[in-house]
Design an enzyme around this catalytic site. Structure first.
Site, PDB file in Angstrom:
ATOM      1  N   ARG A   1     -30.766 -84.133 -37.608  1.00 20.34           N
ATOM      2  CA  ARG A   1     -31.574 -84.043 -36.374  1.00 20.34           C
ATOM      3  C   ARG A   1     -31.293 -82.766 -35.589  1.00 20.34           C
ATOM      4  O   ARG A   1     -31.500 -82.718 -34.373  1.00 20.34           O
ATOM      5  CB  ARG A   1     -31.378 -85.272 -35.493  1.00 20.34           C
ATOM      6  CG  ARG A   1     -31.966 -86.528 -36.114  1.00 20.34           C
ATOM      7  CD  ARG A   1     -31.938 -87.690 -35.155  1.00 20.34           C
ATOM      8  NE  ARG A   1     -32.637 -88.833 -35.727  1.00 20.34           N
ATOM      9  CZ  ARG A   1     -32.302 -90.093 -35.499  1.00 20.34           C
ATOM     10  NH1 ARG A   1     -31.255 -90.377 -34.733  1.00 20.34           N
ATOM     11  NH2 ARG A   1     -32.994 -91.068 -36.031  1.00 20.34           N
TER      12      ARG A   1
ATOM     13  N   LYS B   1     -40.610 -70.206 -34.625  1.00 18.72           N
ATOM     14  CA  LYS B   1     -41.511 -70.865 -35.586  1.00 18.72           C
ATOM     15  C   LYS B   1     -40.868 -70.886 -36.968  1.00 18.72           C
ATOM     16  O   LYS B   1     -40.358 -69.872 -37.449  1.00 18.72           O
ATOM     17  CB  LYS B   1     -42.846 -70.127 -35.648  1.00 18.72           C
ATOM     18  CG  LYS B   1     -43.741 -70.393 -34.460  1.00 18.72           C
ATOM     19  CD  LYS B   1     -44.986 -69.535 -34.484  1.00 18.72           C
ATOM     20  CE  LYS B   1     -45.970 -69.950 -35.528  1.00 18.72           C
ATOM     21  NZ  LYS B   1     -47.256 -69.209 -35.416  1.00 18.72           N
TER      22      LYS B   1
ATOM     23  N   GLU C   1     -46.825 -55.696 -39.563  1.00 13.65           N
ATOM     24  CA  GLU C   1     -46.541 -56.541 -38.399  1.00 13.65           C
ATOM     25  C   GLU C   1     -46.393 -55.711 -37.125  1.00 13.65           C
ATOM     26  O   GLU C   1     -46.722 -56.178 -36.026  1.00 13.65           O
ATOM     27  CB  GLU C   1     -45.279 -57.370 -38.643  1.00 13.65           C
ATOM     28  CG  GLU C   1     -45.421 -58.438 -39.723  1.00 13.65           C
ATOM     29  CD  GLU C   1     -46.339 -59.589 -39.328  1.00 13.65           C
ATOM     30  OE1 GLU C   1     -46.737 -59.680 -38.154  1.00 13.65           O
ATOM     31  OE2 GLU C   1     -46.666 -60.400 -40.218  1.00 13.65           O
TER      32      GLU C   1
ATOM     33  N   LYS D   1     -43.458 -59.030 -28.690  1.00 14.73           N
ATOM     34  CA  LYS D   1     -43.563 -60.413 -29.176  1.00 14.73           C
ATOM     35  C   LYS D   1     -42.678 -61.342 -28.344  1.00 14.73           C
ATOM     36  O   LYS D   1     -43.078 -62.473 -28.040  1.00 14.73           O
ATOM     37  CB  LYS D   1     -43.189 -60.518 -30.652  1.00 14.73           C
ATOM     38  CG  LYS D   1     -43.272 -61.967 -31.117  1.00 14.73           C
ATOM     39  CD  LYS D   1     -43.240 -62.203 -32.605  1.00 14.73           C
ATOM     40  CE  LYS D   1     -43.359 -63.688 -32.905  1.00 14.73           C
ATOM     41  NZ  LYS D   1     -43.318 -64.012 -34.341  1.00 14.73           N
TER      42      LYS D   1
ATOM     43  N   GLU E   1     -47.382 -71.970 -28.546  1.00 14.05           N
ATOM     44  CA  GLU E   1     -48.647 -71.451 -29.075  1.00 14.05           C
ATOM     45  C   GLU E   1     -49.849 -72.267 -28.598  1.00 14.05           C
ATOM     46  O   GLU E   1     -50.733 -72.629 -29.381  1.00 14.05           O
ATOM     47  CB  GLU E   1     -48.595 -71.409 -30.609  1.00 14.05           C
ATOM     48  CG  GLU E   1     -49.598 -70.452 -31.223  1.00 14.05           C
ATOM     49  CD  GLU E   1     -49.441 -70.280 -32.719  1.00 14.05           C
ATOM     50  OE1 GLU E   1     -50.217 -69.534 -33.299  1.00 14.05           O
ATOM     51  OE2 GLU E   1     -48.517 -70.894 -33.298  1.00 14.05           O
TER      52      GLU E   1
ATOM     53  N   ARG F   1     -50.028 -66.918 -27.162  1.00 10.41           N
ATOM     54  CA  ARG F   1     -49.294 -66.636 -28.391  1.00 10.41           C
ATOM     55  C   ARG F   1     -50.208 -66.597 -29.612  1.00 10.41           C
ATOM     56  O   ARG F   1     -49.850 -66.043 -30.652  1.00 10.41           O
ATOM     57  CB  ARG F   1     -48.177 -67.666 -28.585  1.00 10.41           C
ATOM     58  CG  ARG F   1     -47.274 -67.349 -29.772  1.00 10.41           C
ATOM     59  CD  ARG F   1     -46.029 -68.195 -29.808  1.00 10.41           C
ATOM     60  NE  ARG F   1     -45.274 -67.949 -31.025  1.00 10.41           N
ATOM     61  CZ  ARG F   1     -44.067 -68.448 -31.280  1.00 10.41           C
ATOM     62  NH1 ARG F   1     -43.469 -69.212 -30.384  1.00 10.41           N
ATOM     63  NH2 ARG F   1     -43.463 -68.177 -32.418  1.00 10.41           N
TER      64      ARG F   1
ATOM     65  N   ASN G   1     -51.555 -64.088 -34.250  1.00  9.96           N
ATOM     66  CA  ASN G   1     -52.188 -64.441 -35.517  1.00  9.96           C
ATOM     67  C   ASN G   1     -53.269 -63.455 -35.926  1.00  9.96           C
ATOM     68  O   ASN G   1     -53.956 -63.667 -36.935  1.00  9.96           O
ATOM     69  CB  ASN G   1     -52.795 -65.844 -35.426  1.00  9.96           C
ATOM     70  CG  ASN G   1     -51.740 -66.927 -35.407  1.00  9.96           C
ATOM     71  OD1 ASN G   1     -50.910 -67.002 -36.296  1.00  9.96           O
ATOM     72  ND2 ASN G   1     -51.773 -67.758 -34.375  1.00  9.96           N
TER      73      ASN G   1
ATOM     74  N   HIS H   1     -54.180 -62.689 -39.572  1.00 10.52           N
ATOM     75  CA  HIS H   1     -53.529 -63.701 -40.394  1.00 10.52           C
ATOM     76  C   HIS H   1     -54.470 -64.795 -40.910  1.00 10.52           C
ATOM     77  O   HIS H   1     -54.131 -65.487 -41.868  1.00 10.52           O
ATOM     78  CB  HIS H   1     -52.372 -64.337 -39.619  1.00 10.52           C
ATOM     79  CG  HIS H   1     -51.160 -63.457 -39.560  1.00 10.52           C
ATOM     80  ND1 HIS H   1     -51.191 -62.201 -39.004  1.00 10.52           N
ATOM     81  CD2 HIS H   1     -49.884 -63.653 -39.989  1.00 10.52           C
ATOM     82  CE1 HIS H   1     -49.976 -61.661 -39.092  1.00 10.52           C
ATOM     83  NE2 HIS H   1     -49.183 -62.518 -39.691  1.00 10.52           N
TER      84      HIS H   1
ATOM     85  N   HIS I   1     -53.497 -65.221 -44.635  1.00  4.88           N
ATOM     86  CA  HIS I   1     -52.972 -66.466 -45.197  1.00  4.88           C
ATOM     87  C   HIS I   1     -53.888 -67.013 -46.290  1.00  4.88           C
ATOM     88  O   HIS I   1     -53.410 -67.545 -47.303  1.00  4.88           O
ATOM     89  CB  HIS I   1     -52.787 -67.496 -44.090  1.00  4.88           C
ATOM     90  CG  HIS I   1     -51.596 -67.225 -43.229  1.00  4.88           C
ATOM     91  ND1 HIS I   1     -51.351 -67.917 -42.052  1.00  4.88           N
ATOM     92  CD2 HIS I   1     -50.576 -66.334 -43.349  1.00  4.88           C
ATOM     93  CE1 HIS I   1     -50.237 -67.469 -41.502  1.00  4.88           C
ATOM     94  NE2 HIS I   1     -49.760 -66.507 -42.277  1.00  4.88           N
TER      95      HIS I   1
ATOM     96  N   HIS J   1     -46.723 -60.877 -48.238  1.00  6.24           N
ATOM     97  CA  HIS J   1     -47.258 -61.129 -46.897  1.00  6.24           C
ATOM     98  C   HIS J   1     -47.647 -59.817 -46.225  1.00  6.24           C
ATOM     99  O   HIS J   1     -48.687 -59.733 -45.567  1.00  6.24           O
ATOM    100  CB  HIS J   1     -46.207 -61.865 -46.060  1.00  6.24           C
ATOM    101  CG  HIS J   1     -46.668 -62.179 -44.673  1.00  6.24           C
ATOM    102  ND1 HIS J   1     -47.683 -63.075 -44.400  1.00  6.24           N
ATOM    103  CD2 HIS J   1     -46.266 -61.699 -43.459  1.00  6.24           C
ATOM    104  CE1 HIS J   1     -47.875 -63.155 -43.090  1.00  6.24           C
ATOM    105  NE2 HIS J   1     -47.037 -62.327 -42.502  1.00  6.24           N
TER     106      HIS J   1
END
Length: 333
Positions: free
Chosen positions: A100, A122, A164, A191, A201, A205, A209, A212, A216, A228
């Site tokens: 946890r 993330k 990026e 960022k 997000e 935020r 993307n 992306h 993706h 990537h």
């Protein structure tokens, strides 16, 4: 403590020691080979896993968890992710869920990790249904920002991952885009500020993307054989072109992006229909429509009623992809 480490690394190791946890450093085979002497000096327990995007999987997550159980790691554990975006995403996901939640710290060794994956918490893995569709938000205890680790990147990898930096410049800082010295620390700072304002997000935020939705889908259709970084470069071009086709981005600004000389080649069969269906798997989507971050100008994105990602019709996506293919073919001649 002094074993010829830099001040940054020495300070990081001191903090790890003070936290008093049992430490497991996780890295991939490529980095374990490159940094064998460095890792040996650290004195941590080390788990080496395979390299590449395909290790961001349910199977690999279970493998790491089983290793932790077998070796008797309990709640008083700190996982150190030493690597690029793949390692950081995967190890972060494990740290968030094992017992946890155990301590997580990061040592980024790529531009993608330094400017993107190590910021904002993330984490995630890929599945046969798409990229990063399973994951969570989990903030690391500490990030070791030692830029010398980036010096081992090949020129090709450095250029790939620089996408990026260009992404954040195009969406957030015109001065950075036109700067001759595109500072990695400035890209990181941008960022960090965005994530501070919108950690989960829900709004701003989303601009991170940009490029992306295409990237993706492209990675997924390649079977994750394409990197990537390369995918994001192509995504930057496609989504800038889409922004222009929709009337938001001026021809002058689009021509500035064209001067980046992005490789538009698609080295495998990818129809517009396949691309569209893969885009429907993107986690930004709502009501089965692909959503995109759209440029309004260099350094600024389209915002409407607090939304930073916007639906685009299948017709416009297909039309834009045909133009993309035509421009890629012309560039190759």
């Amino acid at each position: 403590m002094d074993r010829n480490f830099s001040y940054t690394v020495t300070s990081f190791l001191r903090s790890v020691s003070q936290r008093g946890c049992r430490v497991l450093l996780i890295t991939d085979r490529n980095l374990a080979s490159i940094y064998a002497q460095f890792l040996k000096k650290l004195g941590f327990e080390i788990l080496v896993i395979d390299s590449g995007e395909k290790v961001k999987s349910r199977k690999q997550k279970a493998h790491i968890e089983d290793y932790l159980f077998k070796k008797g790691f309990l709640r008083n554990t700190e996982l150190i992710a030493f690597g690029g975006g793949v390692i950081l995403d995967l190890v972060g996901f494990v740290a968030a869920t094992y017992m946890r939640g155990v301590n997580l710290s990061l040592i980024p060794t790529s531009i993608t990790a330094f400017c993107d994956a190590s910021i904002g918490g993330k984490n995630g893995i890929n599945t046969e249904h798409g990229k990063n569709l399973i994951g969570n938000f989990y903030t690391p205890i500490e990030v070791c920002l030692e830029q010398s680790f980036l010096s081992t990147l090949s020129k090709e990898l450095y250029q790939e991952q620089f996408s990026e930096v260009i992404k954040i410049a195009l969406t957030s800082d015109k001065a950075l885009f036109f700067s001759e010295d595109k500072s990695l620390l400035r890209a990181r700072e941008l960022k960090e500020e965005i994530c501070r304002l919108d950690l989960l997000e829900k709004g701003q935020r989303q601009i991170l993307n940009f490029g992306h939705t295409f990237a993706h889908a492209y990675e997924y259709l390649s079977g994750f054989s394409e990197s990537h970084g390369k995918a994001v470069w192509k995504g930057i071009y496609f989504e800038a072109l889409l922004s222009h086709q929709l009337g938001f981005l001026s021809l002058k600004d689009f021509e500035q992006i064209q001067q980046l000389n992005i490789d538009l080649t698609i080295p495998f069969e990818m129809s517009g229909e396949e691309l569209y269906k893969a885009m429907l798997l993107d986690k930004k989507n709502k009501e089965q429509e692909p959503y995109f971050v759209l440029l309004k100008s260099i350094g600024s994105v389209l915002e409407y009623e607090g939304r930073f990602a916007h639906p685009v019709s299948k017709e416009k996506i297909m039309e834009t992809y045909l133009i993309y293919q035509r421009e890629g073919l012309c560039a190759a001649l």
